[in-house]
Scaffold this motif. Sequence first.
Motif, PDB file in Angstrom:
ATOM      1  N   LEU A 116       0.963  -1.201   0.015  1.00 31.24           N
ATOM      2  CA  LEU A 116       0.028   0.083  -0.033  1.00 31.24           C
ATOM      3  C   LEU A 116       0.672   1.177   0.009  1.00 31.24           C
ATOM      4  N   HIS A 117       0.107   2.258  -0.293  1.00 34.28           N
ATOM      5  CA  HIS A 117       1.001   3.658  -0.399  1.00 34.28           C
ATOM      6  C   HIS A 117       1.179   3.890   1.201  1.00 34.28           C
ATOM      7  N   GLY A 118       0.458   4.060   2.052  1.00 30.12           N
ATOM      8  CA  GLY A 118       0.410   4.219   3.509  1.00 30.12           C
ATOM      9  C   GLY A 118      -0.131   5.570   3.882  1.00 30.12           C
ATOM     10  N   ASP A 119      -0.656   6.392   3.028  1.00 32.54           N
ATOM     11  CA  ASP A 119      -1.188   7.811   3.561  1.00 32.54           C
ATOM     12  C   ASP A 119      -2.405   7.433   4.671  1.00 32.54           C
ATOM     13  N   ALA A 120      -3.014   6.486   4.667  1.00 34.02           N
ATOM     14  CA  ALA A 120      -3.892   6.396   5.607  1.00 34.02           C
ATOM     15  C   ALA A 120      -3.348   6.489   7.222  1.00 34.02           C
ATOM     16  N   VAL A 121      -2.028   6.541   7.260  1.00 32.95           N
ATOM     17  CA  VAL A 121      -1.603   6.510   8.647  1.00 32.95           C
ATOM     18  C   VAL A 121      -1.813   7.822   9.210  1.00 32.95           C
ATOM     19  N   HIS A 122      -1.917   8.986   8.473  1.00 39.30           N
ATOM     20  CA  HIS A 122      -2.247  10.196   8.893  1.00 39.30           C
ATOM     21  C   HIS A 122      -3.687  10.572   9.129  1.00 39.30           C
ATOM     22  N   LEU A 123      -4.571   9.602   9.012  1.00 41.35           N
ATOM     23  CA  LEU A 123      -5.983   9.881   9.064  1.00 41.35           C
ATOM     24  C   LEU A 123      -6.519   9.600  10.304  1.00 41.35           C
ATOM     25  N   LYS A 124      -7.515  10.363  10.992  1.00 46.79           N
ATOM     26  CA  LYS A 124      -8.181   9.871  12.037  1.00 46.79           C
ATOM     27  C   LYS A 124      -9.071   8.669  12.073  1.00 46.79           C
ATOM     28  N   GLN A 125      -9.843   8.750  10.977  1.00 50.54           N
ATOM     29  CA  GLN A 125     -10.437   7.597  10.699  1.00 50.54           C
ATOM     30  C   GLN A 125      -9.784   6.770   9.561  1.00 50.54           C
ATOM     31  N   ARG A 126      -9.378   5.673  10.079  1.00 57.74           N
ATOM     32  CA  ARG A 126      -8.416   4.942   8.775  1.00 57.74           C
ATOM     33  C   ARG A 126      -9.341   3.737   7.900  1.00 57.74           C
ATOM     34  N   THR A 127      -9.883   4.393   6.976  1.00 58.06           N
ATOM     35  CA  THR A 127     -10.683   3.484   6.259  1.00 58.06           C
ATOM     36  C   THR A 127     -10.506   3.873   4.649  1.00 58.06           C
ATOM     37  N   ASN A 128     -10.864   3.277   3.816  1.00 54.75           N
ATOM     38  CA  ASN A 128     -10.975   3.341   2.431  1.00 54.75           C
ATOM     39  C   ASN A 128     -11.693   4.754   2.077  1.00 54.75           C
ATOM     40  N   LEU A 129     -12.773   4.673   2.716  1.00 54.43           N
ATOM     41  CA  LEU A 129     -13.781   5.827   2.576  1.00 54.43           C
ATOM     42  C   LEU A 129     -13.245   7.112   2.735  1.00 54.43           C
ATOM     43  N   GLU A 130     -12.466   7.420   4.038  1.00 59.95           N
ATOM     44  CA  GLU A 130     -11.860   8.759   4.687  1.00 59.95           C
ATOM     45  C   GLU A 130     -10.979   8.756   3.523  1.00 59.95           C
ATOM     46  N   LEU A 131     -10.123   7.777   3.285  1.00 63.07           N
ATOM     47  CA  LEU A 131      -8.663   7.811   2.466  1.00 63.07           C
ATOM     48  C   LEU A 131      -9.228   8.632   0.931  1.00 63.07           C
ATOM     49  N   PHE A 197       5.493  -0.591   2.244  1.00 63.00           N
ATOM     50  CA  PHE A 197       4.503   0.813   2.162  1.00 63.00           C
ATOM     51  C   PHE A 197       5.411   1.652   1.864  1.00 63.00           C
ATOM     52  N   GLY A 198       4.966   3.132   1.419  1.00 60.29           N
ATOM     53  CA  GLY A 198       5.664   4.299   1.276  1.00 60.29           C
ATOM     54  C   GLY A 198       4.933   5.386   2.072  1.00 60.29           C
ATOM     55  N   HIS A 199       5.183   6.566   1.445  1.00 59.64           N
ATOM     56  CA  HIS A 199       4.435   7.720   2.035  1.00 59.64           C
ATOM     57  C   HIS A 199       5.340   8.404   3.117  1.00 59.64           C
ATOM     58  N   THR A 200       5.728   7.831   4.243  1.00 59.19           N
ATOM     59  CA  THR A 200       6.509   8.446   5.291  1.00 59.19           C
ATOM     60  C   THR A 200       7.896   9.012   4.798  1.00 59.19           C
ATOM     61  N   HIS A 201       8.369   8.456   4.164  1.00 58.44           N
ATOM     62  CA  HIS A 201       9.793   8.955   3.558  1.00 58.44           C
ATOM     63  C   HIS A 201      10.872   8.374   4.385  1.00 58.44           C
ATOM     64  N   VAL A 202      10.426   7.611   5.245  1.00 60.85           N
ATOM     65  CA  VAL A 202      11.413   7.295   6.437  1.00 60.85           C
ATOM     66  C   VAL A 202      11.401   5.852   6.173  1.00 60.85           C
ATOM     67  N   PRO A 203      12.797   5.304   5.757  1.00 61.80           N
ATOM     68  CA  PRO A 203      13.292   3.816   5.480  1.00 61.80           C
ATOM     69  C   PRO A 203      13.082   3.208   6.873  1.00 61.80           C
ATOM     70  N   MET A 204      12.445   1.897   6.534  1.00 61.94           N
ATOM     71  CA  MET A 204      12.174   0.794   7.439  1.00 61.94           C
ATOM     72  C   MET A 204      12.405  -0.715   7.053  1.00 61.94           C
ATOM     73  N   SER A 205      13.057  -1.571   7.673  1.00 62.58           N
ATOM     74  CA  SER A 205      13.508  -2.792   6.940  1.00 62.58           C
ATOM     75  C   SER A 205      13.198  -3.828   8.040  1.00 62.58           C
ATOM     76  N   ASP A 206      12.204  -4.745   7.764  1.00 60.67           N
ATOM     77  CA  ASP A 206      12.169  -5.860   8.693  1.00 60.67           C
ATOM     78  C   ASP A 206      11.669  -5.499  10.104  1.00 60.67           C
ATOM     79  N   PHE A 214       7.327  -5.091   8.708  1.00 57.30           N
ATOM     80  CA  PHE A 214       7.008  -3.931   7.873  1.00 57.30           C
ATOM     81  C   PHE A 214       8.355  -3.276   7.124  1.00 57.30           C
ATOM     82  N   HIS A 215       8.156  -2.911   6.081  1.00 55.68           N
ATOM     83  CA  HIS A 215       9.315  -2.256   5.165  1.00 55.68           C
ATOM     84  C   HIS A 215       8.838  -1.046   4.333  1.00 55.68           C
TER      85      HIS A 215
END
Length: 247
Positions: A116-131, A197-206, A214-215
């Motif tokens: 996924l892209h990951g922009d749902a992380v910055h939503l209060k209601q984390r659903t496709n509808l709100e996204l 996922f992406g979006h945050t621009h902060v690398p994460m490995s395993d 999460f990567h």
Amino acid sequence: MDWFLSDLHMFSRRSIYHEHADEILSRAAEARVFVLGGDIVDFSWTTLPSVEATIDAAMQWLTDLVESNRDCQFHYLLGNHDCHAEFVKRLGDVAEANVNFHWDPYFLRIGSAVMLHGDAVHLKQRTNLELAAQRNRKHQFKQPEYRHQIYEMAIRSRLHAVVGKLANPRRIVAGRIWDYLTNEKVDMGGSVKNVYFGHTHVPMSDYAFRGIHFHNGGASISGLKFNMLPMKLDGHHHPAADNSPLA
């Protein structure tokens, strides 16, 4: 090998996509599955004359990539910077013309992996509808020049790197992605092993959270780290959406 990349932010002033262009082409040529995980293009911060010109350039790049690698299955996931309605329509045209291209507005599942892209992380209601509602409110128009200049100053000062790390702690981000996918009926309790996922621009490995790894590959932006992510895939494509335009 299968690959995930996101956040190229092509055509924006901050992007350093050109430094990775050869690697992207090389990986696509060897891949079985290649996932473009959102914000590949940046319509809001484009340096081209218009959004329309940016869409044309993006479609030319994407079509060339897909048509040059017929043995690879490409999946395009929308992000918050490339969810422009006209671009979405033309993604559908590419899918109709190429059996090795698919797109999804929210997320993709293949076996035990979710992308996924990951922009749902910055939503209060984390659903496709709100996204969908949030994406429709933002990034549909090109930013004025003075905002480009302000953003460029932040990049030169490396402020964007500091803010990104402070605003996106790994545990919180992983937890919010867990919440979002759970809200959308993904079985996070046993069958999912890896999330890319992406979006945050902060690398994460395993990064391990509740038994799932999460990567994140960072972003192809000046002053930030960027990596293409090799994916561990063990199944077949399970569409997460119906490839329909966002409401």
